[in-house]
Scaffold this active site. Structure first.
Site: not given
Ligand code: ASP
Length: 325
Positions: A190, A240
């Protein structure tokens, strides 16, 4: 590993920005690609900040550059869901006006963060969040190109998908953010950006393809204001990590609220990441892991993560600080 929280802080004169490219056990062989993506993003944001562009446009275009880069789980290069399809989420918030926009579960947009900004720019707050086909029809009406989902899929993710399909093991989304040998097949990248422009305005943006092999229609924290991104006239945050946990503790807002109340950004980031890790547990009993970047109006910036690694970088008028991965 997940029990510890790593963090760093810095002070800069405006304008400046911080970017992240995901927090997980990023394998060594993926580091050069991540560094290149961070550098591309910083160049994009820096150019705009130096030209006097406002923070909300800076974070949007910096994240758009990461959506285009291919190294990250956002835009082109995002991970595939169980249907073998890319579904993207993105959100952006302008701290000066408290306006935000977000789109989720979109499959035919090259730059979901730009469509999110379009919703923000409507300004009438009639609609700020749009999902799926409705978001795509809105985007088309705004002149955005509708692309085939295939255009967002790269070979690296096709291969990862094929490996995942062949596995028996049903993976929980939280596993992706812990350390371990399976990291290469579980990762997430992300992307996010927080910026403070030359006039002192703050903004935050986040964009993602979500968790690997996610259920079609699944939406995490990234496009949810207060969870994956948040900005006020005092502070901006992009998160994230395990989205279901981040949303449960409204991580970005929790950190912002403390900073507004006078807390040091690094201390607030660390406190809330640790609290989430203690409070939210996955089925195996492991605490929830995440990372975030935070920047306040005084130019106090910080990054923190409970994941093994986090890709992050910053630029400000006094020079580039390669915080790295
Ligand atoms: N937070 C994001 C999600 O759960 C994934 C990530 O941050 O890599 O969609």
């Amino acid at each position: 590993m997940a029990d510890s929280c790593r963090s760093g802080a810095f002070q800069f004169k405006r304008p400046g920005l911080i970017v992240h490219g995901g927090a997980w056990d990023i394998p060594d062989d993926a580091l050069p690609e991540h560094r290149d993506g961070l550098r591309t993003a910083i160049d994009e944001g820096r150019r705009r900040l130096e030209a006097g562009v406002e923070a909300v446009a800076v974070v949007t275009e910096t994240v758009a550059a990461m959506e285009a880069h291919g190294a990250f789980d956002a835009g082109c290069g995002a991970m595939l869901n169980r249907d073998g399809c890319v579904q993207l989420d993105a959100g952006v918030m302008d701290g000066a006006t408290s306006r935000y926009g977000s789109v989720m579960a979109v499959e035919h947009l090259r730059h979901p963060v730009r469509v999110a900004r379009c919703l923000l720019e409507r300004g009438d707050r009639q609609v700020c969040m749009l999902a799926g086909d409705g978001a795509e029809r809105f985007a088309e009406r705004q002149g955005f190109e509708r692309i085939a989902n295939d255009e967002l899929i790269c070979d690296r993710e096709r291969e990862r998908y094929a490996r995942r399909r062949a596995e028996e093991h049903e993976q929980h989304p939280s596993e992706s953010f812990r350390s371990g040998h399976r990291a290469a097949d579980l990762g997430h990248d992300t992307v996010g950006c927080v910026a403070l422009d030359h006039e002192g305005r703050l903004a935050a943006a986040t964009s993602t393809g979500g968790t690997p092999f996610k259920l079609p229609g699944r939406v995490g924290d990234s496009p949810i204001p207060g969870a994956g991104f948040y900005a006020t006239d005092h502070v901006a945050v992009s998160s994230t990590g395990w989205g279901e946990a981040i949303a449960a503790v409204v991580l970005a807002h929790s950190v912002a609220r403390d900073v507004e109340a006078g807390a040091d950004p690094e201390a607030a980031a660390t406190k809330h990441l640790k609290a989430m890790h203690t409070r939210i547990r996955d089925p195996e009993g492991d605490g929830a892991c995440a990372g975030l970047i935070v920047l306040d109006r005084h130019g106090r910036g910080a990054w923190a993560h409970t994941t093994p690694r986090m890709a992050r970088s910053t630029w400000h008028t006094e020079g580039s600080v390669w915080l790295d991965v």
